[in-house]
Scaffold this active site. Sequence first.
Site, PDB file in Angstrom:
ATOM      1  N   LEU A 158       0.861  -1.177   0.000  1.00 28.16           N
ATOM      2  CA  LEU A 158       0.000   0.000   0.000  1.00 28.16           C
ATOM      3  C   LEU A 158       0.900   1.230   0.000  1.00 28.16           C
ATOM      4  CD1 LEU A 158      -2.784  -0.768   2.674  1.00 28.16           C
ATOM      5  CD2 LEU A 158      -2.965  -0.928   0.184  1.00 28.16           C
ATOM      6  N   ASP A 159       0.402   2.327  -0.560  1.00 25.91           N
ATOM      7  CA  ASP A 159       1.143   3.575  -0.535  1.00 25.91           C
ATOM      8  C   ASP A 159       1.327   4.048   0.905  1.00 25.91           C
ATOM      9  OD1 ASP A 159       0.864   3.407  -3.267  1.00 25.91           O
ATOM     10  OD2 ASP A 159      -0.809   4.831  -3.349  1.00 25.91           O
ATOM     11  N   LYS A 160       2.342   4.857   1.128  1.00 27.15           N
ATOM     12  CA  LYS A 160       2.667   5.337   2.472  1.00 27.15           C
ATOM     13  C   LYS A 160       1.492   6.026   3.171  1.00 27.15           C
ATOM     14  CE  LYS A 160       6.350   7.841   4.920  1.00 27.15           C
ATOM     15  NZ  LYS A 160       7.626   8.573   4.749  1.00 27.15           N
TER      16      LYS A 160
ATOM     17  N   THR B 136      -1.720   5.583   2.629  1.00 28.33           N
ATOM     18  CA  THR B 136      -2.928   4.748   2.601  1.00 28.33           C
ATOM     19  C   THR B 136      -2.916   3.780   3.780  1.00 28.33           C
ATOM     20  OG1 THR B 136      -2.927   4.869   0.182  1.00 28.33           O
ATOM     21  CG2 THR B 136      -4.277   3.153   1.186  1.00 28.33           C
TER      22      THR B 136
END
Length: 318
Positions: free
Chosen positions: A141-143, A145
């Site tokens: 997951l993106d930082k 998110t």
Amino acid sequence: MRCEMKAGFLYVHLDKRYDGWRVEDVLTTALALPAAFSHKLLAAGHVCAGKKTLCRTDELKAGSRLTLKDPTPVSRLFELADIGVEGLEICYEDDHVLIVNKPAGVIVHSDNPSERTLDGLVAHYYRETGQVLPILHAHRLDKPTTGAVVYAKHGFVARALDAELVRHRMARRYVAVVFGAKLARSQTVDKPIGRDRHRSSLYRVSSTGKEARTHIVVRATSPVQGEHLSLLSCALETGRTHQIRVHCASLDVPIVGDEEYGGQRIRNWPAPDAIALHAREVSFYHPYDEQDVVVKCPLASDWTKFLRQEWGIEDDLW
């Protein structure tokens, strides 16, 4: 079939369904291991029945117990795990799979050993619970998110989960709050995504990018400060970096708090290290328990407060 993982060995107990199966077919079909990986296991002598080292054409009988040695090394992260587990929420765990609720502001993996990562948090959790395991995230997951991230506890299930992802059989559902009310009630965004040549580390819709499909359903809308907010449920069919963020921005409905793609915070929400995107649910077929697994990761308290105030919605709607 019953599978047990102990001290780096996978013990596979075969029932009558597998009577007469070849070893290679059990590895590639029943255990969902790639053919090339299975061949390496066999060539290294890592597949046995009792004291006998098996080859790929050997036929097996019901009641046989296979022993597979996992060649996956324990990560050095495990040895260095001393960063604490504050904020790490375990949503699901068995002998093969761990699913955690990633907090905002934490990257999943980094080549910088001093950076706080989800991999490091998981390594510390393993050490604190006496589990000597490799650190194998199945996806990222993106930082900014939050939400569900799946970890494989050994190399065999890691490869099986990889196959689930490649075949689009691991379903991931997200909750997002976006600016705008320009969306159809339900739609599929089918737009390829590639790197943004003008902004380092960001992405954009590009005709030369990789295929990307996101299924979007609008759950609620409301006016706010001269604009509209929309609450979305998003399901990934593909898993490109920043996919939901890029697709929402391309529809001119950027995610709240996602300043990199045109979204601002509202009423001081979400926190500066977060965006309004949460991986709410992950589901997949568990190859070793032979059943479907559906896991929901709860929303944080700021999310539930915002949804309750804005739309009167409780977290258990999803």
